[in-house]
Design an enzyme around this catalytic site. Sequence first.
Site, PDB file in Angstrom:
ATOM      1  N   TYR A 172      52.675  25.952  77.735  1.00  0.00           N
ATOM      2  CA  TYR A 172      53.503  25.091  78.588  1.00  0.00           C
ATOM      3  C   TYR A 172      53.772  23.783  77.869  1.00  0.00           C
ATOM      4  O   TYR A 172      52.903  23.263  77.150  1.00  0.00           O
ATOM      5  CB  TYR A 172      52.780  24.848  79.924  1.00  0.00           C
ATOM      6  N   TYR A 182      49.765  17.828  85.354  1.00  0.00           N
ATOM      7  CA  TYR A 182      49.161  18.959  84.647  1.00  0.00           C
ATOM      8  C   TYR A 182      47.898  18.425  83.979  1.00  0.00           C
ATOM      9  O   TYR A 182      47.853  18.206  82.774  1.00  0.00           O
ATOM     10  CB  TYR A 182      50.154  19.515  83.624  1.00  0.00           C
TER      11      TYR A 182
HETATM   12  P1  NAI Z   1      48.817  34.024  87.208  1.00  0.00           P
HETATM   13  O1  NAI Z   1      47.988  33.525  88.330  1.00  0.00           O
HETATM   14  O2  NAI Z   1      49.677  35.213  87.445  1.00  0.00           O
HETATM   15  O3  NAI Z   1      47.945  34.337  85.918  1.00  0.00           O
HETATM   16  C1  NAI Z   1      46.760  33.697  85.556  1.00  0.00           C
HETATM   17  C2  NAI Z   1      45.690  34.774  85.482  1.00  0.00           C
HETATM   18  O4  NAI Z   1      44.538  34.275  84.820  1.00  0.00           O
HETATM   19  C3  NAI Z   1      45.237  35.263  86.852  1.00  0.00           C
HETATM   20  O5  NAI Z   1      45.444  36.661  86.928  1.00  0.00           O
HETATM   21  C4  NAI Z   1      43.748  34.937  86.857  1.00  0.00           C
HETATM   22  O6  NAI Z   1      43.014  35.897  87.559  1.00  0.00           O
HETATM   23  C5  NAI Z   1      43.443  34.953  85.377  1.00  0.00           C
HETATM   24  N1  NAI Z   1      42.198  34.281  84.966  1.00  0.00           N
HETATM   25  C6  NAI Z   1      41.777  33.028  85.281  1.00  0.00           C
HETATM   26  N2  NAI Z   1      40.592  32.782  84.704  1.00  0.00           N
HETATM   27  C7  NAI Z   1      40.243  33.898  84.009  1.00  0.00           C
HETATM   28  C8  NAI Z   1      39.123  34.269  83.207  1.00  0.00           C
HETATM   29  N3  NAI Z   1      38.098  33.438  83.002  1.00  0.00           N
HETATM   30  N4  NAI Z   1      39.110  35.502  82.649  1.00  0.00           N
HETATM   31  C9  NAI Z   1      40.132  36.353  82.842  1.00  0.00           C
HETATM   32  N5  NAI Z   1      41.225  36.068  83.582  1.00  0.00           N
HETATM   33  C10 NAI Z   1      41.270  34.847  84.161  1.00  0.00           C
HETATM   34  O7  NAI Z   1      49.690  32.760  86.750  1.00  0.00           O
HETATM   35  P2  NAI Z   1      50.758  32.550  85.585  1.00  0.00           P
HETATM   36  O8  NAI Z   1      51.380  31.235  85.914  1.00  0.00           O
HETATM   37  O9  NAI Z   1      51.627  33.719  85.407  1.00  0.00           O
HETATM   38  O10 NAI Z   1      49.867  32.330  84.294  1.00  0.00           O
HETATM   39  C11 NAI Z   1      49.931  33.122  83.131  1.00  0.00           C
HETATM   40  C12 NAI Z   1      50.049  32.233  81.902  1.00  0.00           C
HETATM   41  O11 NAI Z   1      51.323  31.575  81.927  1.00  0.00           O
HETATM   42  C13 NAI Z   1      49.006  31.115  81.825  1.00  0.00           C
HETATM   43  O12 NAI Z   1      48.591  30.953  80.488  1.00  0.00           O
HETATM   44  C14 NAI Z   1      49.799  29.907  82.271  1.00  0.00           C
HETATM   45  O13 NAI Z   1      49.260  28.686  81.791  1.00  0.00           O
HETATM   46  C15 NAI Z   1      51.135  30.212  81.625  1.00  0.00           C
HETATM   47  N6  NAI Z   1      52.275  29.416  82.096  1.00  0.00           N
HETATM   48  C16 NAI Z   1      52.619  29.397  83.432  1.00  0.00           C
HETATM   49  C17 NAI Z   1      53.689  28.625  83.868  1.00  0.00           C
HETATM   50  C18 NAI Z   1      54.072  28.617  85.319  1.00  0.00           C
HETATM   51  O14 NAI Z   1      54.873  27.769  85.737  1.00  0.00           O
HETATM   52  N7  NAI Z   1      53.578  29.518  86.140  1.00  0.00           N
HETATM   53  C19 NAI Z   1      54.496  27.808  82.930  1.00  0.00           C
HETATM   54  C20 NAI Z   1      54.086  27.941  81.547  1.00  0.00           C
HETATM   55  C21 NAI Z   1      53.006  28.704  81.167  1.00  0.00           C
END
Ligand code: NAI
Length: 286
Positions: A172, A182
Amino acid sequence: RGKRAFIAGVADDHGYGWAIAKSLAAAGAEIIVGTWVPALNIFESSLRRGKFDESRILPDGSLMEITKVYPMDAVYDSPEDVPEDVKSNKRYSGSSKWTVKELAEAVKQDFGSIDILVHSLANGPEVTKPLLETSRNGYLAAISASSYSFVSLLKEFVPIMNPGGASISLTYIASERIIPGYGGGMSSAKAALESDTRVLAFEAGRKHKIRVNTISAGPLRSRAAKAIGFIDMMIDYSLANAPLQKELSAEEVGNAAAFLASPLASAITGAVLYVDNGLNAMGVGV
Ligand code: NAI
Protein backbone atom coordinates in the site's frame (compact mmCIF):
# COMPACT_ATOMS: atom_id res chain seq x y z
CA ARG A 1 0.44 -29.12 -17.18
CA GLY A 2 -1.51 -26.28 -15.61
CA LYS A 3 0.18 -24.18 -12.95
CA ARG A 4 -0.43 -24.62 -9.26
CA ALA A 5 -0.87 -21.57 -7.03
CA PHE A 6 -0.73 -21.31 -3.26
CA ILE A 7 -2.53 -18.22 -1.98
CA ALA A 8 -1.90 -17.25 1.64
CA GLY A 9 -4.48 -14.96 3.23
CA VAL A 10 -7.92 -16.03 2.03
CA ALA A 11 -10.67 -16.17 4.67
CA ASP A 12 -13.71 -14.82 2.81
CA ASP A 13 -14.77 -13.72 -0.68
CA HIS A 14 -14.25 -9.96 -0.16
CA GLY A 15 -10.48 -9.53 -0.14
CA TYR A 16 -7.68 -9.37 -2.68
CA GLY A 17 -6.61 -12.98 -1.99
CA TRP A 18 -9.96 -14.34 -3.16
CA ALA A 19 -9.92 -12.14 -6.28
CA ILE A 20 -6.37 -13.22 -7.14
CA ALA A 21 -7.39 -16.86 -6.69
CA LYS A 22 -10.25 -16.31 -9.13
CA SER A 23 -8.12 -14.63 -11.78
CA LEU A 24 -5.51 -17.38 -11.52
CA ALA A 25 -8.24 -20.05 -11.69
CA ALA A 26 -9.75 -18.34 -14.74
CA ALA A 27 -6.30 -18.54 -16.36
CA GLY A 28 -6.23 -22.29 -15.71
CA ALA A 29 -4.26 -22.56 -12.47
CA GLU A 30 -5.01 -25.07 -9.74
CA ILE A 31 -5.81 -23.20 -6.52
CA ILE A 32 -4.77 -24.09 -3.00
CA VAL A 33 -5.11 -21.59 -0.16
CA GLY A 34 -3.82 -20.87 3.33
CA THR A 35 -6.32 -19.52 5.85
CA TRP A 36 -5.52 -17.90 9.19
CA VAL A 37 -6.23 -20.50 11.90
CA PRO A 38 -8.82 -18.42 13.83
CA ALA A 39 -10.79 -17.90 10.60
CA LEU A 40 -10.49 -21.46 9.30
CA ASN A 41 -13.70 -23.04 10.60
CA ILE A 42 -16.00 -20.32 9.40
CA PHE A 43 -14.29 -20.11 6.00
CA GLU A 44 -14.40 -23.85 5.41
CA SER A 45 -17.98 -24.25 6.57
CA SER A 46 -19.13 -21.27 4.48
CA LEU A 47 -17.35 -22.75 1.47
CA ARG A 48 -19.01 -26.14 2.09
CA ARG A 49 -22.45 -24.65 2.63
CA GLY A 50 -22.27 -22.82 -0.70
CA LYS A 51 -22.14 -19.33 0.80
CA PHE A 52 -19.46 -18.30 -1.71
CA ASP A 53 -20.94 -20.05 -4.74
CA GLU A 54 -22.00 -16.84 -6.44
CA SER A 55 -18.51 -15.38 -5.94
CA ARG A 56 -16.98 -18.58 -7.28
CA ILE A 57 -18.39 -18.08 -10.77
CA LEU A 58 -15.62 -17.70 -13.35
CA PRO A 59 -15.95 -15.85 -16.69
CA ASP A 60 -16.69 -19.15 -18.51
CA GLY A 61 -19.57 -19.90 -16.10
CA SER A 62 -17.81 -22.67 -14.19
CA LEU A 63 -17.13 -22.47 -10.44
CA MET A 64 -13.65 -21.89 -9.04
CA GLU A 65 -12.45 -25.04 -7.31
CA ILE A 66 -10.20 -24.75 -4.27
CA THR A 67 -8.34 -28.05 -4.17
CA LYS A 68 -7.31 -27.70 -0.55
CA VAL A 69 -7.52 -25.24 2.33
CA TYR A 70 -4.59 -25.26 4.77
CA PRO A 71 -4.64 -23.71 8.23
CA MET A 72 -1.78 -21.28 8.72
CA ASP A 73 -0.44 -18.62 11.04
CA ALA A 74 2.28 -16.62 9.35
CA VAL A 75 3.72 -15.23 12.59
CA TYR A 76 5.10 -18.63 13.61
CA ASP A 77 7.83 -20.38 11.65
CA SER A 78 7.92 -23.69 13.51
CA PRO A 79 6.23 -25.35 16.50
CA GLU A 80 9.01 -24.21 18.88
CA ASP A 81 7.95 -20.60 18.26
CA VAL A 82 4.36 -21.06 19.41
CA PRO A 83 3.64 -19.80 22.94
CA GLU A 84 1.70 -22.03 25.36
CA ASP A 85 -1.43 -19.86 25.43
CA VAL A 86 -1.73 -20.06 21.66
CA LYS A 87 -1.04 -23.80 21.60
CA SER A 88 -3.77 -24.44 24.12
CA ASN A 89 -6.25 -22.01 22.53
CA LYS A 90 -9.23 -24.06 21.33
CA ARG A 91 -9.20 -22.65 17.84
CA TYR A 92 -5.52 -23.47 17.41
CA SER A 93 -5.49 -26.87 19.10
CA GLY A 94 -8.29 -27.95 16.76
CA SER A 95 -5.91 -27.77 13.77
CA SER A 96 -2.37 -28.90 13.23
CA LYS A 97 0.71 -28.13 11.11
CA TRP A 98 -0.10 -24.46 10.70
CA THR A 99 3.35 -22.92 11.26
CA VAL A 100 5.05 -21.77 8.06
CA LYS A 101 7.60 -24.60 7.96
CA GLU A 102 5.01 -27.29 8.60
CA LEU A 103 2.68 -25.71 6.05
CA ALA A 104 5.31 -25.88 3.31
CA GLU A 105 6.07 -29.49 4.28
CA ALA A 106 2.38 -30.38 4.10
CA VAL A 107 1.99 -28.75 0.67
CA LYS A 108 5.09 -30.62 -0.52
CA GLN A 109 3.70 -33.90 0.73
CA ASP A 110 0.30 -33.34 -0.90
CA PHE A 111 1.30 -31.72 -4.18
CA GLY A 112 5.08 -32.01 -4.62
CA SER A 113 5.54 -28.51 -6.00
CA ILE A 114 3.91 -25.18 -6.77
CA ASP A 115 4.47 -22.51 -9.42
CA ILE A 116 2.92 -19.41 -7.90
CA LEU A 117 3.06 -18.10 -4.33
CA VAL A 118 0.75 -15.27 -3.30
CA HIS A 119 1.04 -13.41 0.01
CA SER A 120 -2.19 -11.53 0.64
CA LEU A 121 -2.12 -10.97 4.38
CA ALA A 122 -1.33 -8.29 6.87
CA ASN A 123 -2.03 -7.57 10.50
CA GLY A 124 -1.21 -4.64 12.76
CA PRO A 125 -2.81 -4.79 16.21
CA GLU A 126 -2.30 -1.04 16.71
CA VAL A 127 -3.18 0.06 13.15
CA THR A 128 -5.67 2.62 14.43
CA LYS A 129 -2.99 4.36 16.55
CA PRO A 130 -0.74 7.04 15.08
CA LEU A 131 2.90 5.94 14.72
CA LEU A 132 3.87 8.37 17.49
CA GLU A 133 1.59 6.46 19.88
CA THR A 134 2.51 2.96 18.73
CA SER A 135 4.13 0.61 21.24
CA ARG A 136 7.25 -1.40 20.48
CA ASN A 137 5.20 -4.60 20.66
CA GLY A 138 2.56 -3.24 18.31
CA TYR A 139 5.18 -2.11 15.81
CA LEU A 140 7.05 -5.41 15.89
CA ALA A 141 3.80 -7.36 15.60
CA ALA A 142 2.89 -5.41 12.45
CA ILE A 143 6.30 -6.13 10.92
CA SER A 144 6.13 -9.80 11.95
CA ALA A 145 2.68 -10.47 10.50
CA SER A 146 2.91 -8.19 7.45
CA SER A 147 6.57 -8.22 6.36
CA TYR A 148 8.61 -11.05 7.83
CA SER A 149 5.67 -13.34 7.06
CA PHE A 150 6.55 -12.93 3.38
CA VAL A 151 10.26 -13.59 3.92
CA SER A 152 9.36 -16.69 5.90
CA LEU A 153 6.82 -17.98 3.37
CA LEU A 154 9.16 -17.48 0.44
CA LYS A 155 12.05 -19.07 2.34
CA GLU A 156 10.03 -22.21 3.06
CA PHE A 157 8.26 -22.43 -0.30
CA VAL A 158 11.18 -21.64 -2.64
CA PRO A 159 12.53 -25.21 -2.37
CA ILE A 160 9.21 -26.56 -3.68
CA MET A 161 8.69 -23.87 -6.34
CA ASN A 162 9.36 -24.81 -9.93
CA PRO A 163 12.01 -22.69 -11.72
CA GLY A 164 10.29 -19.92 -13.63
CA GLY A 165 7.80 -19.57 -10.80
CA ALA A 166 6.55 -16.28 -9.43
CA SER A 167 5.60 -14.82 -6.10
CA ILE A 168 3.42 -11.78 -5.44
CA SER A 169 2.51 -9.78 -2.37
CA LEU A 170 0.18 -6.84 -1.75
CA THR A 171 1.40 -3.48 -0.54
CA TYR A 172 0.00 0.00 0.00
CA ILE A 173 1.25 3.47 -0.90
CA ALA A 174 1.37 4.44 2.79
CA SER A 175 4.90 2.96 2.62
CA GLU A 176 6.18 5.96 0.66
CA ARG A 177 3.65 8.77 1.12
CA ILE A 178 1.98 10.02 4.28
CA ILE A 179 -1.43 8.39 4.70
CA PRO A 180 -2.74 9.55 8.09
CA GLY A 181 -4.79 6.76 9.67
CA TYR A 182 -2.61 3.87 8.45
CA GLY A 183 -0.81 3.59 11.75
CA GLY A 184 0.58 1.09 14.22
CA GLY A 185 3.73 0.60 12.16
CA MET A 186 1.72 -0.66 9.17
CA SER A 187 3.27 2.04 6.96
CA SER A 188 6.70 0.85 8.13
CA ALA A 189 5.72 -2.77 7.49
CA LYS A 190 4.76 -1.99 3.88
CA ALA A 191 8.04 -0.11 3.36
CA ALA A 192 9.90 -3.20 4.56
CA LEU A 193 7.82 -5.44 2.30
CA GLU A 194 8.65 -3.31 -0.75
CA SER A 195 12.36 -3.19 0.04
CA ASP A 196 12.38 -6.94 0.65
CA THR A 197 10.68 -7.44 -2.72
CA ARG A 198 13.82 -6.10 -4.40
CA VAL A 199 16.34 -8.02 -2.30
CA LEU A 200 14.34 -11.26 -2.50
CA ALA A 201 13.94 -10.81 -6.28
CA PHE A 202 17.73 -10.86 -6.49
CA GLU A 203 18.25 -13.80 -4.16
CA ALA A 204 15.38 -15.99 -5.40
CA GLY A 205 16.09 -15.01 -9.00
CA ARG A 206 19.76 -15.90 -8.90
CA LYS A 207 19.30 -19.07 -6.91
CA HIS A 208 16.04 -20.50 -8.20
CA LYS A 209 14.90 -18.42 -11.23
CA ILE A 210 11.89 -17.25 -9.26
CA ARG A 211 10.39 -13.77 -9.76
CA VAL A 212 9.29 -11.62 -6.83
CA ASN A 213 6.94 -8.66 -7.30
CA THR A 214 4.48 -6.69 -5.23
CA ILE A 215 1.26 -4.93 -6.18
CA SER A 216 0.60 -1.54 -4.61
CA ALA A 217 -3.17 -1.73 -4.59
CA GLY A 218 -5.73 1.02 -4.23
CA PRO A 219 -8.39 0.95 -1.52
CA LEU A 220 -10.81 -1.99 -1.27
CA ARG A 221 -13.56 -2.51 1.30
CA SER A 222 -12.14 -5.83 2.59
CA ARG A 223 -12.57 -7.20 6.08
CA ALA A 224 -9.05 -6.08 7.02
CA ALA A 225 -9.57 -2.61 5.56
CA LYS A 226 -12.85 -2.11 7.40
CA ALA A 227 -11.03 -2.81 10.66
CA ILE A 228 -8.71 0.15 9.98
CA GLY A 229 -11.72 2.44 9.96
CA PHE A 230 -10.99 4.92 7.17
CA ILE A 231 -11.63 2.82 4.08
CA ASP A 232 -14.74 4.66 2.88
CA MET A 233 -12.85 7.95 3.05
CA MET A 234 -9.96 6.50 1.05
CA ILE A 235 -12.33 5.14 -1.60
CA ASP A 236 -14.08 8.52 -1.87
CA TYR A 237 -10.72 10.30 -2.05
CA SER A 238 -9.58 8.05 -4.89
CA LEU A 239 -12.87 8.49 -6.76
CA ALA A 240 -12.49 12.25 -6.51
CA ASN A 241 -8.78 12.54 -7.27
CA ALA A 242 -7.44 9.60 -9.31
CA PRO A 243 -6.91 9.87 -13.08
CA LEU A 244 -9.47 7.06 -13.53
CA GLN A 245 -12.60 8.02 -11.63
CA LYS A 246 -14.11 4.63 -10.94
CA GLU A 247 -14.23 2.41 -7.90
CA LEU A 248 -11.37 -0.10 -7.96
CA SER A 249 -12.59 -3.69 -8.11
CA ALA A 250 -10.72 -6.56 -6.46
CA GLU A 251 -10.89 -8.29 -9.84
CA GLU A 252 -8.66 -5.62 -11.40
CA VAL A 253 -5.98 -6.41 -8.84
CA GLY A 254 -6.57 -10.14 -9.39
CA ASN A 255 -6.03 -9.72 -13.13
CA ALA A 256 -2.80 -7.76 -12.60
CA ALA A 257 -1.59 -10.53 -10.28
CA ALA A 258 -2.43 -13.16 -12.92
CA PHE A 259 -0.39 -11.16 -15.44
CA LEU A 260 2.57 -10.86 -13.06
CA ALA A 261 2.43 -14.60 -12.36
CA SER A 262 2.29 -15.48 -16.05
CA PRO A 263 5.02 -15.86 -18.68
CA LEU A 264 3.81 -12.53 -20.13
CA ALA A 265 5.72 -10.96 -17.22
CA SER A 266 8.81 -13.17 -17.58
CA ALA A 267 11.23 -10.20 -17.42
CA ILE A 268 9.50 -8.39 -14.55
CA THR A 269 10.93 -8.93 -11.08
CA GLY A 270 11.68 -6.76 -8.07
CA ALA A 271 8.87 -4.41 -9.12
CA VAL A 272 6.22 -2.48 -7.24
CA LEU A 273 3.29 -2.37 -9.67
CA TYR A 274 0.59 0.20 -8.92
CA VAL A 275 -2.94 -1.04 -9.47
CA ASP A 276 -4.79 1.96 -8.10
CA ASN A 277 -6.55 3.78 -10.96
CA GLY A 278 -3.38 5.91 -11.19
CA LEU A 279 -3.84 7.70 -7.87
CA ASN A 280 -0.11 7.30 -7.06
CA ALA A 281 0.81 9.56 -9.95
CA MET A 282 -1.10 12.58 -8.61
CA GLY A 283 0.80 15.33 -6.83
CA VAL A 284 -2.19 17.20 -5.46
CA GLY A 285 -5.87 16.44 -5.09
CA VAL A 286 -8.08 18.24 -7.60
P1 NAI B 1 -8.43 -9.50 3.86
O1 NAI B 1 -9.05 -9.36 5.19
O2 NAI B 1 -9.21 -10.15 2.78
O3 NAI B 1 -7.03 -10.26 3.93
C1 NAI B 1 -6.15 -10.25 5.01
C2 NAI B 1 -5.99 -11.70 5.44
O4 NAI B 1 -4.88 -11.82 6.32
C3 NAI B 1 -7.20 -12.25 6.18
O5 NAI B 1 -7.67 -13.39 5.49
C4 NAI B 1 -6.63 -12.64 7.54
O6 NAI B 1 -7.25 -13.78 8.05
C5 NAI B 1 -5.18 -12.89 7.19
N1 NAI B 1 -4.23 -12.88 8.31
C6 NAI B 1 -4.08 -11.94 9.28
N2 NAI B 1 -3.10 -12.30 10.12
C7 NAI B 1 -2.61 -13.49 9.69
C8 NAI B 1 -1.60 -14.39 10.14
N3 NAI B 1 -0.87 -14.13 11.23
N4 NAI B 1 -1.38 -15.52 9.44
C9 NAI B 1 -2.10 -15.80 8.34
N5 NAI B 1 -3.07 -15.00 7.85
C10 NAI B 1 -3.32 -13.86 8.53
O7 NAI B 1 -8.00 -8.01 3.45
P2 NAI B 1 -7.24 -7.41 2.17
O8 NAI B 1 -7.44 -5.94 2.31
O9 NAI B 1 -7.65 -8.07 0.93
O10 NAI B 1 -5.72 -7.71 2.47
C11 NAI B 1 -4.87 -8.46 1.64
C12 NAI B 1 -3.57 -7.70 1.39
O11 NAI B 1 -3.86 -6.53 0.61
C13 NAI B 1 -2.89 -7.18 2.66
O12 NAI B 1 -1.49 -7.31 2.52
C14 NAI B 1 -3.27 -5.72 2.66
O13 NAI B 1 -2.36 -4.91 3.39
C15 NAI B 1 -3.20 -5.42 1.18
N6 NAI B 1 -3.82 -4.17 0.74
C16 NAI B 1 -5.15 -3.91 1.00
C17 NAI B 1 -5.72 -2.71 0.60
C18 NAI B 1 -7.17 -2.43 0.87
O14 NAI B 1 -7.61 -1.28 0.72
N7 NAI B 1 -7.97 -3.40 1.26
C19 NAI B 1 -4.94 -1.68 -0.13
C20 NAI B 1 -3.57 -2.07 -0.40
C21 NAI B 1 -3.05 -3.27 0.04
